[in-house]
Design a protein around this motif. Structure first.
Motif, PDB file in Angstrom:
ATOM      1  N   GLY A  53       4.307  22.315 -26.244  1.00  0.00           N
ATOM      2  CA  GLY A  53       4.281  23.486 -25.275  1.00  0.00           C
ATOM      3  C   GLY A  53       2.926  22.865 -24.626  1.00  0.00           C
ATOM      4  O   GLY A  53       2.134  21.918 -24.946  1.00  0.00           O
ATOM      5  N   ARG A  54       2.553  23.668 -23.556  1.00  0.00           N
ATOM      6  CA  ARG A  54       1.407  23.288 -22.883  1.00  0.00           C
ATOM      7  C   ARG A  54       0.158  24.203 -23.260  1.00  0.00           C
ATOM      8  O   ARG A  54       0.032  25.231 -23.809  1.00  0.00           O
ATOM      9  N   THR A  55      -1.028  23.832 -23.276  1.00  0.00           N
ATOM     10  CA  THR A  55      -2.206  24.347 -23.405  1.00  0.00           C
ATOM     11  C   THR A  55      -3.136  24.247 -22.127  1.00  0.00           C
ATOM     12  O   THR A  55      -3.001  23.161 -21.441  1.00  0.00           O
ATOM     13  N   ASP A  56      -3.754  25.204 -21.768  1.00  0.00           N
ATOM     14  CA  ASP A  56      -4.524  25.303 -20.503  1.00  0.00           C
ATOM     15  C   ASP A  56      -5.621  24.618 -20.399  1.00  0.00           C
ATOM     16  O   ASP A  56      -6.484  23.941 -21.788  1.00  0.00           O
ATOM     17  N   THR A  57      -6.340  24.438 -19.620  1.00  0.00           N
ATOM     18  CA  THR A  57      -7.598  23.562 -19.457  1.00  0.00           C
ATOM     19  C   THR A  57      -8.726  24.329 -20.232  1.00  0.00           C
ATOM     20  O   THR A  57      -8.959  25.511 -20.541  1.00  0.00           O
ATOM     21  N   GLY A  58      -9.410  23.352 -20.873  1.00  0.00           N
ATOM     22  CA  GLY A  58     -10.361  23.809 -21.877  1.00  0.00           C
ATOM     23  C   GLY A  58      -9.737  24.639 -23.186  1.00  0.00           C
ATOM     24  O   GLY A  58     -10.653  24.565 -24.199  1.00  0.00           O
ATOM     25  N   VAL A  59      -8.609  24.659 -23.581  1.00  0.00           N
ATOM     26  CA  VAL A  59      -8.120  24.994 -24.851  1.00  0.00           C
ATOM     27  C   VAL A  59      -7.963  23.763 -25.765  1.00  0.00           C
ATOM     28  O   VAL A  59      -7.557  22.657 -25.413  1.00  0.00           O
ATOM     29  N   HIS A  60      -8.240  24.207 -27.080  1.00  0.00           N
ATOM     30  CA  HIS A  60      -8.057  23.148 -28.068  1.00  0.00           C
ATOM     31  C   HIS A  60      -6.823  23.189 -28.858  1.00  0.00           C
ATOM     32  O   HIS A  60      -6.181  24.231 -28.956  1.00  0.00           O
ATOM     33  N   ALA A  61      -6.683  22.156 -29.685  1.00  0.00           N
ATOM     34  CA  ALA A  61      -5.485  22.195 -30.779  1.00  0.00           C
ATOM     35  C   ALA A  61      -5.842  21.489 -31.853  1.00  0.00           C
ATOM     36  O   ALA A  61      -6.182  20.233 -31.873  1.00  0.00           O
ATOM     37  N   THR A  62      -5.868  22.154 -33.082  1.00  0.00           N
ATOM     38  CA  THR A  62      -5.861  21.501 -34.537  1.00  0.00           C
ATOM     39  C   THR A  62      -4.566  21.018 -34.582  1.00  0.00           C
ATOM     40  O   THR A  62      -4.672  20.161 -35.910  1.00  0.00           O
ATOM     41  N   LYS A  63      -3.449  21.442 -34.287  1.00  0.00           N
ATOM     42  CA  LYS A  63      -2.181  20.827 -34.408  1.00  0.00           C
ATOM     43  C   LYS A  63      -1.093  21.059 -33.142  1.00  0.00           C
ATOM     44  O   LYS A  63      -0.903  22.185 -32.900  1.00  0.00           O
ATOM     45  N   LEU A  64      -0.699  20.107 -32.867  1.00  0.00           N
ATOM     46  CA  LEU A  64       0.133  19.977 -31.621  1.00  0.00           C
ATOM     47  C   LEU A  64       1.186  18.930 -32.076  1.00  0.00           C
ATOM     48  O   LEU A  64       0.819  17.826 -32.433  1.00  0.00           O
ATOM     49  N   TYR A  65       2.572  19.124 -31.875  1.00  0.00           N
ATOM     50  CA  TYR A  65       3.650  17.908 -32.121  1.00  0.00           C
ATOM     51  C   TYR A  65       3.936  17.644 -30.711  1.00  0.00           C
ATOM     52  O   TYR A  65       4.287  18.529 -29.887  1.00  0.00           O
TER      53      TYR A  65
END
Length: 255
Positions: A53-65
């Motif tokens: 999926g998308r994350t927006d500007t400045g958003v973080h991810a500790t887990k994305l596949y």
């Protein structure tokens, strides 16, 4: 000559401060762009990736596949491949695991649930700059938790969605929504089968109207019933938002 390929999931993590979200776009640096550049350098060929999926500007991810198809002979050791990618990727993006999956596995469409956290700190802390949102007043956490319970279940959450998004439905099923206070750190946990664009940040802003601005607990139910974005609270800053978990029926989650 036919080339045999294997579909893999990459489990990645990133600090989103320097990026205009996950998805490749013109005239802006994205996480997907940096990942594909690293993959093409290691594999010496062009590849396409599909994220959960998308994350927006400045958003973080500790887990994305992310799923990607790679010629079978290119990977003799998953560990060495991960090491090679991490050696090339910038310091704010990392690959955690490389997982072989079945041919039709899809990082976006096969996910059964997603979880986010929103991080707030209640006193100025230079080490949390761009990683959490500074809130100067203590909200009523118990009242916000009572309001958060009104989010649970299958509902139309269009009131929390950014306008003019290309989705077929605003129906989502939220299974967890709770605040946890730990000293000077306040974290909102939310899990659902799917999320609308900007949904979590709008929900947090609405709950803070209950916890800080005197709105009644029932305000959340009224906002949902209105299906009107203007009735919900302002979106909180992106710096505190983290994608933390995505569940698939065929991926084991490390303990």
């Amino acid at each position: 000559m036919q080339v045999n390929t294997q579909r893999y999931f990459l489990e990645i993590a990133y600090k989103g401060t320097a990026y205009h979200g996950w998805q490749i776009q013109q005239n802006a640096v994205s996480v997907q762009e940096k990942l594909q550049q690293a993959l093409q350098t290691v594999l010496r060929q062009e590849v396409e990736t599909t994220g959960a999926g998308r994350t927006d500007t400045g958003v973080h991810a500790t887990k994305l596949y992310v799923h990607v198809d790679i010629p079978s002979e290119k990977i003799s050791s998953p560990q060495r491949f991960v090491h090679a990618l991490n050696a090339i990727l910038p310091s704010d993006i990392s690959v955690q695991r490389l997982l072989p999956v079945h041919t039709e596995a899809h990082a976006r469409f096969d996910a059964t649930s997603r979880s986010y956290e929103y991080h707030i700190h209640l006193g100025k802390n230079p080490f949390l700059q761009d990683a959490s949102w500074l809130l100067r007043d203590m909200p009523d956490v118990d009242k916000m938790n009572a309001a958060a319970q009104l989010l649970l279940g299958k509902k139309d959450f269009g009131c929390f969605s950014k306008a003019h998004t290309q989705v077929f439905t605003n129906i989502c099923t939220i299974t967890e929504a709770r605040w946890v206070l730990d000293g000077q750190r306040l974290t909102f946990h939310i899990t659902a089968d799917r999320f609308l664009r900007n949904m979590v940040r709008a929900i947090v802003g609405t709950l803070l109207e209950v916890g800080l601005k005197g709105k009644p607990v029932e305000h959340v139910a009224e906002v949902i019933a209105s299906q009107d974005r203007s009735q919900a609270g302002a979106s909180v800053p992106a710096c505190g938002l983290y994608l933390t978990q995505i569940i698939y029926p065929y991926i084991d989650q490390p303990s």
